[in-house]
Design a protein around this motif. Sequence first.
Motif, mmCIF file in Angstrom:
data_model
loop_
_atom_site.group_PDB
_atom_site.id
_atom_site.type_symbol
_atom_site.label_atom_id
_atom_site.label_comp_id
_atom_site.label_asym_id
_atom_site.label_seq_id
_atom_site.Cartn_x
_atom_site.Cartn_y
_atom_site.Cartn_z
ATOM 1 N N MET A 1 -34.833 -26.312 -35.315
ATOM 2 C CA MET A 1 -36.192 -26.660 -34.908
ATOM 3 C C MET A 1 -37.105 -25.451 -35.099
ATOM 4 S SD MET A 1 -37.462 -28.602 -31.505
ATOM 5 C CE MET A 1 -39.191 -28.950 -31.241
ATOM 6 N N SER A 2 -38.320 -25.682 -35.572
ATOM 7 C CA SER A 2 -39.249 -24.587 -35.846
ATOM 8 C C SER A 2 -39.634 -23.877 -34.559
ATOM 9 C CB SER A 2 -40.510 -25.137 -36.530
ATOM 10 O OG SER A 2 -40.177 -25.745 -37.745
ATOM 11 N N SER A 3 -39.673 -22.566 -34.609
ATOM 12 C CA SER A 3 -40.088 -21.797 -33.441
ATOM 13 C C SER A 3 -41.564 -21.459 -33.479
ATOM 14 C CB SER A 3 -39.256 -20.507 -33.361
ATOM 15 O OG SER A 3 -39.415 -19.755 -34.555
ATOM 16 N N HIS A 4 -42.197 -21.640 -34.646
ATOM 17 C CA HIS A 4 -43.615 -21.331 -34.778
ATOM 18 C C HIS A 4 -44.298 -22.415 -35.602
ATOM 19 C CE1 HIS A 4 -42.915 -17.223 -33.356
ATOM 20 N NE2 HIS A 4 -41.898 -17.159 -34.188
ATOM 21 N N LYS A 5 -45.615 -22.475 -35.492
ATOM 22 C CA LYS A 5 -46.428 -23.252 -36.410
ATOM 23 C C LYS A 5 -47.175 -22.276 -37.314
ATOM 24 C CE LYS A 5 -47.372 -27.349 -33.555
ATOM 25 N NZ LYS A 5 -48.431 -28.128 -32.854
ATOM 26 N N ALA A 6 -47.473 -22.724 -38.523
ATOM 27 C CA ALA A 6 -48.265 -21.910 -39.445
ATOM 28 C C ALA A 6 -49.696 -22.427 -39.415
ATOM 29 C CB ALA A 6 -47.694 -22.010 -40.856
ATOM 30 N N TYR A 7 -50.590 -21.655 -38.811
ATOM 31 C CA TYR A 7 -51.991 -22.037 -38.669
ATOM 32 C C TYR A 7 -52.824 -21.440 -39.797
ATOM 33 C CZ TYR A 7 -50.891 -23.511 -33.885
ATOM 34 O OH TYR A 7 -50.352 -24.137 -32.782
ATOM 35 N N LEU A 8 -53.740 -22.219 -40.315
ATOM 36 C CA LEU A 8 -54.678 -21.724 -41.325
ATOM 37 C C LEU A 8 -55.908 -21.203 -40.597
ATOM 38 C CD1 LEU A 8 -53.065 -24.335 -42.737
ATOM 39 C CD2 LEU A 8 -54.461 -23.574 -44.651
ATOM 40 N N SER A 158 -45.800 -21.147 -45.426
ATOM 41 C CA SER A 158 -45.804 -21.841 -44.132
ATOM 42 C C SER A 158 -44.400 -21.936 -43.548
ATOM 43 C CB SER A 158 -46.398 -23.244 -44.298
ATOM 44 O OG SER A 158 -47.733 -23.186 -44.750
ATOM 45 N N LYS A 159 -43.422 -22.245 -44.397
ATOM 46 C CA LYS A 159 -42.043 -22.358 -43.922
ATOM 47 C C LYS A 159 -41.505 -21.005 -43.470
ATOM 48 C CE LYS A 159 -41.092 -26.402 -46.792
ATOM 49 N NZ LYS A 159 -40.406 -26.937 -47.993
ATOM 50 N N ALA A 169 -49.687 -14.581 -43.542
ATOM 51 C CA ALA A 169 -49.619 -14.673 -45.001
ATOM 52 C C ALA A 169 -51.022 -14.808 -45.583
ATOM 53 C CB ALA A 169 -48.771 -15.869 -45.425
ATOM 54 N N LEU A 170 -51.170 -14.269 -46.779
ATOM 55 C CA LEU A 170 -52.351 -14.482 -47.609
ATOM 56 C C LEU A 170 -51.900 -15.280 -48.819
ATOM 57 C CD1 LEU A 170 -55.212 -13.926 -48.852
ATOM 58 C CD2 LEU A 170 -54.261 -11.781 -49.717
ATOM 59 N N VAL A 171 -52.508 -16.448 -49.020
ATOM 60 C CA VAL A 171 -52.199 -17.272 -50.188
ATOM 61 C C VAL A 171 -53.441 -17.305 -51.070
ATOM 62 C CG1 VAL A 171 -51.362 -19.488 -51.032
ATOM 63 C CG2 VAL A 171 -50.659 -18.672 -48.766
ATOM 64 N N LEU A 172 -53.282 -16.850 -52.299
ATOM 65 C CA LEU A 172 -54.396 -16.786 -53.245
ATOM 66 C C LEU A 172 -54.181 -17.802 -54.361
ATOM 67 C CD1 LEU A 172 -56.945 -14.859 -54.137
ATOM 68 C CD2 LEU A 172 -55.315 -14.110 -55.881
ATOM 69 N N GLY A 173 -55.221 -18.570 -54.654
ATOM 70 C CA GLY A 173 -55.226 -19.437 -55.829
ATOM 71 C C GLY A 173 -56.322 -18.981 -56.767
ATOM 72 N N HIS A 224 -58.856 -20.142 -33.815
ATOM 73 C CA HIS A 224 -60.003 -20.982 -33.466
ATOM 74 C C HIS A 224 -59.481 -22.315 -32.937
ATOM 75 C CE1 HIS A 224 -60.764 -18.555 -37.126
ATOM 76 N NE2 HIS A 224 -61.871 -18.183 -36.503
ATOM 77 N N THR A 225 -60.278 -22.993 -32.136
ATOM 78 C CA THR A 225 -59.833 -24.253 -31.549
ATOM 79 C C THR A 225 -59.667 -25.349 -32.594
ATOM 80 O OG1 THR A 225 -62.145 -24.846 -31.074
ATOM 81 C CG2 THR A 225 -60.881 -23.775 -29.309
ATOM 82 N N ASP A 226 -60.331 -25.199 -33.757
ATOM 83 C CA ASP A 226 -60.246 -26.244 -34.779
ATOM 84 C C ASP A 226 -59.386 -25.830 -35.980
ATOM 85 O OD1 ASP A 226 -61.989 -24.332 -35.713
ATOM 86 O OD2 ASP A 226 -63.526 -25.733 -36.400
ATOM 87 N N ASP A 227 -58.510 -24.848 -35.803
ATOM 88 C CA ASP A 227 -57.628 -24.438 -36.886
ATOM 89 C C ASP A 227 -56.637 -25.553 -37.237
ATOM 90 O OD1 ASP A 227 -58.676 -21.916 -37.282
ATOM 91 O OD2 ASP A 227 -57.257 -20.913 -35.940
ATOM 92 N N PHE A 228 -56.486 -25.802 -38.530
ATOM 93 C CA PHE A 228 -55.442 -26.702 -38.999
ATOM 94 C C PHE A 228 -54.109 -25.956 -39.020
ATOM 95 C CE2 PHE A 228 -59.042 -29.089 -40.403
ATOM 96 C CZ PHE A 228 -58.617 -30.405 -40.589
ATOM 97 N N TYR A 229 -53.025 -26.712 -38.992
ATOM 98 C CA TYR A 229 -51.709 -26.108 -39.133
ATOM 99 C C TYR A 229 -50.862 -26.933 -40.089
ATOM 100 C CZ TYR A 229 -50.359 -29.612 -35.602
ATOM 101 O OH TYR A 229 -50.153 -30.783 -34.919
ATOM 102 N N TYR A 230 -49.887 -26.273 -40.682
ATOM 103 C CA TYR A 230 -48.962 -26.910 -41.617
ATOM 104 C C TYR A 230 -48.046 -27.846 -40.856
ATOM 105 C CZ TYR A 230 -44.810 -27.178 -44.671
ATOM 106 O OH TYR A 230 -43.734 -27.603 -45.425
#
Length: 385
Positions: A1-8, A158-159, A169-173, A224-230
């Motif tokens: 089970m995941s111990s963390h969430k990855a928030y953007l 994210s994983k 993490a920094l993800v660049l496209g 932030h309160t409106d951050d999305f997460y993976y």
Amino acid sequence: MSSHKAYLTGASLWCNLGKTPNEITRTVHSLNAHNYEIFLQEHFAQKPYYHLLESFESEEKKLYTCIDYVVKKAIEAAKLDKEEQAELAIFIGSTAMGISLNEESYTRYVLSKEGKAFEHIGYGYLGEYLETLTHSKHKALLFSTACTSSVNALAYASKMIEQGVISKALVLGIELFNQTTYNGFSSLMLLSKSNIYRPFDEKSDGIILGEGCSALILENQPKHTDDFYYKSSKNICDIYSETTSDPSGEPIFETMDGALKAAHLHLHDINLIKAHATGSENNNTSEANALNLLFEKYKTHAPVTALKPFIGHTLGASGCNEIALMLLCAKKGFLPHTLGFEKGTKETSFTPMREPFTCKDKPLSILFNFVAFGGNTTSLILARD
């Protein structure tokens, strides 16, 4: 089970719509069926693709100016201090990487016989540049899986955060115009002749390329309160063809369905599906059939939208670019609609969303779909509570 969430926690984008959240989201919200073609005519009067509005003295200057800007703005949005920046693991997703620099150096060499024909072999220098720029203690990872490059980079990052391997993490496209890519798509006869992007439409006549650069910051805690997460992702390799998807849509359906299963969600939990929607004949058919299979399985529909009519097809960077665009719009209280759609192909059993979706202060779950040359297909779900 995941111990963390990855928030953007931070997002930035520089594309044909501009480079600040206000100018980008203002233009997206203002475009509609009445002014879309005029917008395209004015934009394509200069170049036959979705291009950055700024001029640069060289391709090298363009590349590094774009990278510097989006990384700085994403870090500012995430409110990272110097110590936190050092914790950023770096992930880069692109198709062309720095091809434009080698094209420039080769042209200079042919004309003057000075310097080297190719300044760079491989693209490790991009990772090294970002390591120096952020003072990161991590070595950068580069992803090149065609049009799923940066979304695969995001899923992998994210994983790693979920599993506690990294904390940030920094993800660049990045995808900037180069003649090699443009000629390649032209030779495959995939480029639109009408210069009107029409995904899933019966008058759709192909792809229009775009250039853009984006950066996403991921952390194991929200800022932030409106951050999305993976929430989840699924990746499948469709072995039907090197350059086309299985027209039945089954592999794309299995990818979307797999992402839903991994997230323990039903389709009625999804507020929006962001389709890959390149506008090519094959993609129109295969992805429409995939969505039909998804709707049939779950006995319900979800709204569908396409973002390429706004920024073009940015290939390997489309994952980061389109997710950044969606996140910037969501922070402004809406999700983008689909432009260029009038009447669907015979496979299209749905009507893409025609008006912006109001989402201020609402919980959301969005399924993002990406399909690549070589058969690599990725679906990824982001949510906010």
